[in-house]
Design a protein around this motif. Structure first.
Motif, PDB file in Angstrom:
ATOM      1  N   ASP A  27      -2.824  -0.394   6.159  1.00 33.68           N
ATOM      2  CA  ASP A  27      -2.168  -1.316   5.236  1.00 33.68           C
ATOM      3  C   ASP A  27      -3.263  -2.108   4.543  1.00 33.68           C
ATOM      4  OD1 ASP A  27      -0.736  -3.183   3.839  1.00 33.68           O
ATOM      5  OD2 ASP A  27       0.283  -4.011   5.579  1.00 33.68           O
ATOM      6  N   ASN A  28      -3.423  -1.888   3.248  1.00 38.04           N
ATOM      7  CA  ASN A  28      -4.487  -2.583   2.521  1.00 38.04           C
ATOM      8  C   ASN A  28      -4.148  -4.050   2.235  1.00 38.04           C
ATOM      9  OD1 ASN A  28      -2.801  -2.498   0.200  1.00 38.04           O
ATOM     10  ND2 ASN A  28      -3.636  -0.510  -0.356  1.00 38.04           N
ATOM     11  N   VAL A  30      -2.535  -5.591   0.104  1.00 41.36           N
ATOM     12  CA  VAL A  30      -2.379  -6.068  -1.272  1.00 41.36           C
ATOM     13  C   VAL A  30      -1.313  -5.272  -2.017  1.00 41.36           C
ATOM     14  CG1 VAL A  30      -4.706  -7.013  -1.489  1.00 41.36           C
ATOM     15  CG2 VAL A  30      -4.281  -4.643  -2.123  1.00 41.36           C
ATOM     16  N   GLY A  31      -0.626  -4.390  -1.303  1.00 36.90           N
ATOM     17  CA  GLY A  31       0.442  -3.612  -1.906  1.00 36.90           C
ATOM     18  C   GLY A  31      -0.034  -2.518  -2.847  1.00 36.90           C
ATOM     19  N   LEU A  32      -1.308  -2.198  -2.798  1.00 30.96           N
ATOM     20  CA  LEU A  32      -1.858  -1.141  -3.636  1.00 30.96           C
ATOM     21  C   LEU A  32      -1.457   0.208  -3.061  1.00 30.96           C
ATOM     22  CD1 LEU A  32      -3.713  -0.307  -5.985  1.00 30.96           C
ATOM     23  CD2 LEU A  32      -5.587  -0.315  -4.336  1.00 30.96           C
ATOM     24  N   ASP A  33      -0.711   0.965  -3.819  1.00 32.52           N
ATOM     25  CA  ASP A  33      -0.265   2.283  -3.356  1.00 32.52           C
ATOM     26  C   ASP A  33      -1.340   3.312  -3.688  1.00 32.52           C
ATOM     27  OD1 ASP A  33       1.328   4.251  -2.292  1.00 32.52           O
ATOM     28  OD2 ASP A  33       2.485   4.531  -4.128  1.00 32.52           O
ATOM     29  N   ASN A  34      -1.994   3.816  -2.663  1.00 30.63           N
ATOM     30  CA  ASN A  34      -3.005   4.850  -2.848  1.00 30.63           C
ATOM     31  C   ASN A  34      -2.804   5.922  -1.783  1.00 30.63           C
ATOM     32  OD1 ASN A  34      -4.116   3.807  -0.470  1.00 30.63           O
ATOM     33  ND2 ASN A  34      -5.646   2.611  -1.543  1.00 30.63           N
ATOM     34  N   GLN A  35      -3.686   6.904  -1.735  1.00 31.97           N
ATOM     35  CA  GLN A  35      -3.508   8.024  -0.811  1.00 31.97           C
ATOM     36  C   GLN A  35      -3.542   7.611   0.653  1.00 31.97           C
ATOM     37  OE1 GLN A  35      -6.629  10.666  -2.168  1.00 31.97           O
ATOM     38  NE2 GLN A  35      -5.129  11.980  -3.171  1.00 31.97           N
ATOM     39  N   GLU A  36      -4.248   6.558   0.978  1.00 33.04           N
ATOM     40  CA  GLU A  36      -4.386   6.151   2.369  1.00 33.04           C
ATOM     41  C   GLU A  36      -3.301   5.183   2.832  1.00 33.04           C
ATOM     42  OE1 GLU A  36      -7.037   5.966   0.181  1.00 33.04           O
ATOM     43  OE2 GLU A  36      -7.893   7.860   0.838  1.00 33.04           O
ATOM     44  N   GLY A  38      -0.368   3.471   4.287  1.00 31.17           N
ATOM     45  CA  GLY A  38       0.700   3.918   5.168  1.00 31.17           C
ATOM     46  C   GLY A  38       0.353   5.099   6.056  1.00 31.17           C
ATOM     47  N   LYS A  39      -0.839   5.674   5.899  1.00 30.66           N
ATOM     48  CA  LYS A  39      -1.223   6.813   6.733  1.00 30.66           C
ATOM     49  C   LYS A  39      -1.449   6.364   8.170  1.00 30.66           C
ATOM     50  CE  LYS A  39      -1.982  10.245   3.747  1.00 30.66           C
ATOM     51  NZ  LYS A  39      -1.488  11.570   3.841  1.00 30.66           N
ATOM     52  N   PRO A  40      -1.096   7.206   9.126  1.00 35.21           N
ATOM     53  CA  PRO A  40      -1.353   6.854  10.518  1.00 35.21           C
ATOM     54  C   PRO A  40      -2.841   6.957  10.864  1.00 35.21           C
ATOM     55  CG  PRO A  40      -0.091   8.902  10.376  1.00 35.21           C
ATOM     56  CD  PRO A  40      -0.345   8.439   8.991  1.00 35.21           C
ATOM     57  N   VAL A  41      -3.251   6.099  11.783  1.00 37.35           N
ATOM     58  CA  VAL A  41      -4.600   6.127  12.344  1.00 37.35           C
ATOM     59  C   VAL A  41      -4.458   6.655  13.767  1.00 37.35           C
ATOM     60  CG1 VAL A  41      -6.607   4.752  13.028  1.00 37.35           C
ATOM     61  CG2 VAL A  41      -5.313   4.158  10.941  1.00 37.35           C
ATOM     62  N   TRP A  42      -5.217   7.686  14.080  1.00 38.02           N
ATOM     63  CA  TRP A  42      -5.137   8.354  15.385  1.00 38.02           C
ATOM     64  C   TRP A  42      -6.384   8.061  16.209  1.00 38.02           C
ATOM     65  CZ3 TRP A  42      -0.957  11.599  16.509  1.00 38.02           C
ATOM     66  CH2 TRP A  42      -0.082  11.840  15.450  1.00 38.02           C
ATOM     67  N   VAL A  43      -6.192   7.813  17.492  1.00 41.20           N
ATOM     68  CA  VAL A  43      -7.308   7.742  18.438  1.00 41.20           C
ATOM     69  C   VAL A  43      -7.328   9.072  19.169  1.00 41.20           C
ATOM     70  CG1 VAL A  43      -8.172   6.657  20.540  1.00 41.20           C
ATOM     71  CG2 VAL A  43      -7.259   5.246  18.705  1.00 41.20           C
ATOM     72  N   CYS A  44      -8.496   9.692  19.152  1.00 38.94           N
ATOM     73  CA  CYS A  44      -8.666  11.005  19.786  1.00 38.94           C
ATOM     74  C   CYS A  44      -9.753  10.883  20.840  1.00 38.94           C
ATOM     75  CB  CYS A  44      -9.070  12.047  18.741  1.00 38.94           C
ATOM     76  SG  CYS A  44      -7.902  12.198  17.378  1.00 38.94           S
ATOM     77  N   ARG A  45      -9.413  11.221  22.076  1.00 36.86           N
ATOM     78  CA  ARG A  45     -10.359  11.138  23.201  1.00 36.86           C
ATOM     79  C   ARG A  45     -10.399  12.464  23.925  1.00 36.86           C
ATOM     80  NH1 ARG A  45      -7.501   5.832  24.389  1.00 36.86           N
ATOM     81  NH2 ARG A  45      -8.882   4.280  23.471  1.00 36.86           N
ATOM     82  N   GLY A  46     -11.445  12.659  24.697  1.00 33.87           N
ATOM     83  CA  GLY A  46     -11.567  13.884  25.481  1.00 33.87           C
ATOM     84  C   GLY A  46     -11.935  15.070  24.612  1.00 33.87           C
ATOM     85  N   GLN A  47     -12.984  14.902  23.854  1.00 29.95           N
ATOM     86  CA  GLN A  47     -13.446  15.952  22.946  1.00 29.95           C
ATOM     87  C   GLN A  47     -13.694  17.256  23.695  1.00 29.95           C
ATOM     88  OE1 GLN A  47     -16.215  14.386  20.094  1.00 29.95           O
ATOM     89  NE2 GLN A  47     -17.354  16.300  20.129  1.00 29.95           N
ATOM     90  N   ARG A  48     -13.139  18.332  23.185  1.00 29.96           N
ATOM     91  CA  ARG A  48     -13.200  19.614  23.882  1.00 29.96           C
ATOM     92  C   ARG A  48     -14.421  20.470  23.518  1.00 29.96           C
ATOM     93  NH1 ARG A  48      -8.201  20.452  26.402  1.00 29.96           N
ATOM     94  NH2 ARG A  48      -6.480  19.269  25.506  1.00 29.96           N
ATOM     95  N   ALA A  49     -15.152  20.088  22.485  1.00 24.11           N
ATOM     96  CA  ALA A  49     -16.345  20.848  22.069  1.00 24.11           C
ATOM     97  C   ALA A  49     -17.325  19.889  21.404  1.00 24.11           C
ATOM     98  CB  ALA A  49     -15.949  21.960  21.102  1.00 24.11           C
TER      99      ALA A  49
END
Length: 62
Positions: A27-28, A30-36, A38-49
């Motif tokens: 959420d920027n 300022v209400g600026l609608d751009n590609q990012e 509302g996009k979800p932010v993911w936490v990724c753990r346990g890298q497999r490679a």
């Protein structure tokens, strides 16, 4: 990681990490609608490679 847009799409990240979960949305504030906005932010753990193997799967310009 930002995106994928849905939990179903996020499930595909589990081939690269053992623990993947959405934790927030961009959420920027300022209400600026751009590609990012509302996009979800993911936490990724346990890298497999190593990153040297993973990076070619993720690098792209869009």
């Amino acid at each position: 990681m930002v995106g994928p847009d849905t939990v179903a799409e996020g499930a595909g990240l589990r081939r690269f990490w053992s623990d993947v979960r959405p934790v927030a949305r961009i959420d920027n504030a300022v209400g600026l609608d751009n590609q990012e906005q509302g996009k979800p932010v993911w936490v990724c753990r346990g890298q497999r490679a190593a990153w040297t193997r993973l990076w070619p799967e993720f690098k792209r310009l869009s």
